[in-house]
Design an enzyme around this catalytic site. Sequence first.
Site, PDB file in Angstrom:
ATOM      1  NE  ARG A   1      48.041  27.700 -17.392  1.00 26.79           N
ATOM      2  CZ  ARG A   1      47.165  28.636 -17.031  1.00 26.79           C
ATOM      3  NH1 ARG A   1      47.393  29.401 -15.978  1.00 26.79           N
ATOM      4  NH2 ARG A   1      46.074  28.805 -17.726  1.00 26.79           N
TER       5      ARG A   1
ATOM      6  CE  LYS B 270      61.326   9.470 -16.198  1.00 25.47           C
ATOM      7  NZ  LYS B 270      61.546   8.082 -16.647  1.00 25.47           N
TER       8      LYS B 270
ATOM      9  CD  GLU C 227      63.145  -1.165  -8.083  1.00 25.96           C
ATOM     10  OE1 GLU C 227      64.145  -0.829  -8.742  1.00 25.96           O
ATOM     11  OE2 GLU C 227      61.997  -1.264  -8.566  1.00 25.96           O
TER      12      GLU C 227
ATOM     13  CE  LYS D 109      65.465   8.256 -10.187  1.00 26.21           C
ATOM     14  NZ  LYS D 109      64.146   7.684 -10.256  1.00 26.21           N
TER      15      LYS D 109
ATOM     16  CD  GLU E 247      64.006   5.780 -18.967  1.00 21.33           C
ATOM     17  OE1 GLU E 247      63.216   6.350 -18.214  1.00 21.33           O
ATOM     18  OE2 GLU E 247      64.007   4.571 -19.191  1.00 21.33           O
TER      19      GLU E 247
ATOM     20  NE  ARG F 195      65.076   8.869 -14.946  1.00 24.59           N
ATOM     21  CZ  ARG F 195      64.440   9.907 -14.398  1.00 24.59           C
ATOM     22  NH1 ARG F 195      64.735  11.128 -14.748  1.00 24.59           N
ATOM     23  NH2 ARG F 195      63.498   9.713 -13.497  1.00 24.59           N
TER      24      ARG F 195
ATOM     25  CG  ASN G 205      64.758   1.062 -17.500  1.00 19.65           C
ATOM     26  OD1 ASN G 205      63.948   1.326 -16.616  1.00 19.65           O
ATOM     27  ND2 ASN G 205      64.945   1.831 -18.556  1.00 19.65           N
TER      28      ASN G 205
ATOM     29  CG  HIS H 137      62.970  -2.181 -13.937  1.00 17.56           C
ATOM     30  ND1 HIS H 137      64.031  -2.411 -13.079  1.00 17.56           N
ATOM     31  CD2 HIS H 137      62.084  -1.438 -13.219  1.00 17.56           C
ATOM     32  CE1 HIS H 137      63.783  -1.828 -11.913  1.00 17.56           C
ATOM     33  NE2 HIS H 137      62.610  -1.234 -11.968  1.00 17.56           N
TER      34      HIS H 137
ATOM     35  CG  HIS I  59      58.322  -3.114 -16.525  1.00 14.78           C
ATOM     36  ND1 HIS I  59      59.193  -2.204 -17.092  1.00 14.78           N
ATOM     37  CD2 HIS I  59      57.976  -2.591 -15.313  1.00 14.78           C
ATOM     38  CE1 HIS I  59      59.377  -1.184 -16.254  1.00 14.78           C
ATOM     39  NE2 HIS I  59      58.654  -1.400 -15.176  1.00 14.78           N
TER      40      HIS I  59
ATOM     41  CG  HIS J 201      58.047  -2.398  -9.567  1.00 17.43           C
ATOM     42  ND1 HIS J 201      58.046  -2.625 -10.923  1.00 17.43           N
ATOM     43  CD2 HIS J 201      59.163  -1.679  -9.291  1.00 17.43           C
ATOM     44  CE1 HIS J 201      59.115  -2.048 -11.451  1.00 17.43           C
ATOM     45  NE2 HIS J 201      59.805  -1.469 -10.482  1.00 17.43           N
TER      46      HIS J 201
HETATM   47  N1  LIG Z   1      58.295   8.619 -10.416  1.00 17.67           N
HETATM   48  C1  LIG Z   1      59.250   7.711 -10.532  1.00 17.67           C
HETATM   49  O1  LIG Z   1      60.353   7.991 -11.029  1.00 17.67           O
HETATM   50  C2  LIG Z   1      58.994   6.328 -10.034  1.00 17.67           C
HETATM   51  C3  LIG Z   1      60.043   5.422  -9.871  1.00 17.67           C
HETATM   52  C4  LIG Z   1      59.771   4.164  -9.335  1.00 17.67           C
HETATM   53  C5  LIG Z   1      58.474   3.827  -8.974  1.00 17.67           C
HETATM   54  N2  LIG Z   1      57.465   4.721  -9.167  1.00 17.67           N
HETATM   55  C6  LIG Z   1      56.091   4.394  -8.766  1.00 17.67           C
HETATM   56  O2  LIG Z   1      56.060   4.114  -7.390  1.00 17.67           O
HETATM   57  C7  LIG Z   1      54.928   3.315  -7.116  1.00 17.67           C
HETATM   58  C8  LIG Z   1      55.291   2.267  -6.081  1.00 17.67           C
HETATM   59  O3  LIG Z   1      55.651   2.910  -4.905  1.00 17.67           O
HETATM   60  P1  LIG Z   1      55.714   2.126  -3.521  1.00 17.67           P
HETATM   61  O4  LIG Z   1      56.389   0.852  -3.726  1.00 17.67           O
HETATM   62  O5  LIG Z   1      56.250   3.086  -2.542  1.00 17.67           O
HETATM   63  O6  LIG Z   1      54.210   1.744  -3.253  1.00 17.67           O
HETATM   64  P2  LIG Z   1      53.011   2.474  -2.450  1.00 17.67           P
HETATM   65  O7  LIG Z   1      53.146   3.936  -2.510  1.00 17.67           O
HETATM   66  O8  LIG Z   1      51.773   1.870  -2.936  1.00 17.67           O
HETATM   67  O9  LIG Z   1      53.268   2.005  -0.953  1.00 17.67           O
HETATM   68  C9  LIG Z   1      53.151   0.643  -0.640  1.00 17.67           C
HETATM   69  C10 LIG Z   1      52.269   0.421   0.597  1.00 17.67           C
HETATM   70  O10 LIG Z   1      52.993   0.817   1.760  1.00 17.67           O
HETATM   71  C11 LIG Z   1      52.184   1.665   2.578  1.00 17.67           C
HETATM   72  N3  LIG Z   1      53.124   2.539   3.271  1.00 17.67           N
HETATM   73  C12 LIG Z   1      53.831   3.566   2.744  1.00 17.67           C
HETATM   74  N4  LIG Z   1      54.693   4.032   3.645  1.00 17.67           N
HETATM   75  C13 LIG Z   1      54.521   3.309   4.777  1.00 17.67           C
HETATM   76  C14 LIG Z   1      55.151   3.297   6.053  1.00 17.67           C
HETATM   77  N5  LIG Z   1      56.180   4.107   6.330  1.00 17.67           N
HETATM   78  N6  LIG Z   1      54.717   2.407   6.968  1.00 17.67           N
HETATM   79  C15 LIG Z   1      53.719   1.530   6.660  1.00 17.67           C
HETATM   80  N7  LIG Z   1      53.107   1.477   5.481  1.00 17.67           N
HETATM   81  C16 LIG Z   1      53.509   2.353   4.544  1.00 17.67           C
HETATM   82  C17 LIG Z   1      51.252   2.332   1.629  1.00 17.67           C
HETATM   83  O11 LIG Z   1      50.080   2.751   2.278  1.00 17.67           O
HETATM   84  C18 LIG Z   1      50.990   1.230   0.603  1.00 17.67           C
HETATM   85  O12 LIG Z   1      49.961   0.390   1.073  1.00 17.67           O
HETATM   86  C19 LIG Z   1      54.480   2.749  -8.450  1.00 17.67           C
HETATM   87  O13 LIG Z   1      53.256   3.333  -8.809  1.00 17.67           O
HETATM   88  C20 LIG Z   1      55.564   3.161  -9.425  1.00 17.67           C
HETATM   89  O14 LIG Z   1      55.070   3.435 -10.718  1.00 17.67           O
HETATM   90  C21 LIG Z   1      57.706   5.950  -9.671  1.00 17.67           C
HETATM   91 ZN   LIG Z   2      61.581  -0.359 -10.376  1.00 14.07          ZN
END
Ligand SMILES: NC(=O)c1ccc[n+]([C@@H]2O[C@H](COP(=O)([O-])OP(=O)(O)OC[C@H]3O[C@@H](n4cnc5c(N)ncnc54)[C@H](O)[C@@H]3O)[C@@H](O)[C@H]2O)c1
Ligand SMILES: [Zn+2]
Length: 368
Positions: free
Chosen positions: A126, A148, A190, A232, A242, A246, A250, A253, A257, A270
């Site tokens: 939990r 989130k 972004e 942020k 949101e 918040r 978007n 987006h 999306h 993305h």
């Molecule tokens: N929770 C939230 O509020 C929120 C907001 C925006 C995005 N997201 C989520 O984030 C995700 C995307 O995150 P991302 O873009 O970081 O992608 P990711 O976590 O998949 O990382 C992208 C790639 O970079 C590699 N990597 C990470 N750090 C590295 C480093 N320092 N050096 C070399 N390689 C590295 C990873 O292994 C991966 O292959 C999505 O799933 C999205 O839904 C969540």
């Molecule tokens: Zn985004």
Amino acid sequence: VNAANIRVRSASRRTEYPIVIEEHLAASLATHLERVAPGARPILVSSPRVWRHHGSAIAAGLGRRNGREPEVVLVPDGERAKHLTSVSRLYDRLLDLKADRRTVVVVVGGGVLGDLAGFAAASFLRGLPVVQVPTTVVAQVDSAIGGKVGVNHTRGKNLIGAFHPPLAVLTDPLLLATLPARELRAGLYEVVKYGMISSARLFARLERDLPRILACEAEALRPVVAECSRIKARVVSIDEHETGLRRILNFGHTVGHALEAITTYTRFLHGEAVGWGMLAAARLARTRGELSSDAFERLARLVDRVGPRPPVNDLSIEACVSATARDKKVVAGTLHFVLPVAIGRTRIATDVTMRELTRALRTLGMRP
Ligand SMILES: NC(=O)c1ccc[n+]([C@@H]2O[C@H](COP(=O)([O-])OP(=O)(O)OC[C@H]3O[C@@H](n4cnc5c(N)ncnc54)[C@H](O)[C@@H]3O)[C@@H](O)[C@H]2O)c1
Ligand SMILES: [Zn+2]
């Protein structure tokens, strides 16, 4: 010194947590953890790829605890791994390690890992406390902040989730230097978004420093990561779930999306889709006369300078428009669309018509 400390407020959890931005942060990781989780037993969660680049520095920074090496669990990352089966495997490893309420899960990775391990931590016993050590641009300026967490379901992205604010976000901008160029650029769209929605100063800084940011020069990177984190943090502190403010996050987006969806999440990263989406939204605002041509040109130029994006000219406008209509941002039949009205300022329009959107997509060169 080269450090920044930002506070994020979580109204629902009645807590506040810091974002510490500091170069070579690994070296003082133990101290930072001791401050936010005194006496806790850290279990590091990372991915093979991230660990290959940064594992030794981080493990060394954490040091030995009771004479033992830090405990590390590596799970695959990448969007395809962001699934309940990975969460389940992570539970197994946490059970193997006898994680208990005195454990703090330290997530070292990108947004996928932060969301995935954050969700596992949120639900294990939990709720185990989490410290986020974000390693991608997206994670540093966006996903690690705000609480989130969650995973995808085969029927849609981020459908399974929870709200689990971290104890702290520990950000070292220098970790970004090992990112593949395309991942770095995708994250920077972004960053452009943050400038466009709420900081003309950040936008101007990006215009000036982009080449040095793309080269991951510390002096250029640090203030940008800090400014985005601040934005942020401010937004989620005011509007955690949101409902209002918040939503400005978007920007770009809605179309972004849709582009991801109609290419089954295989063509664009993305951020790249968001790059296109920002251009579409800006064009729409420009056509309405809500955005000056000067501001429009500046955005278009900056987006293009961030880098090349996979093409959209073979994608159908109609498919894209119907995908936006399915977006969860459609509230009671009207599309909530974030329109830029100046560099650093946006507003939410609730009267955007499908015809206007169609026209805007045409200017991107999409297929009629
Ligand atoms: N929770 C939230 O509020 C929120 C907001 C925006 C995005 N997201 C989520 O984030 C995700 C995307 O995150 P991302 O873009 O970081 O992608 P990711 O976590 O998949 O990382 C992208 C790639 O970079 C590699 N990597 C990470 N750090 C590295 C480093 N320092 N050096 C070399 N390689 C590295 C990873 O292994 C991966 O292959 C999505 O799933 C999205 O839904 C969540
Ligand atoms: Zn985004």
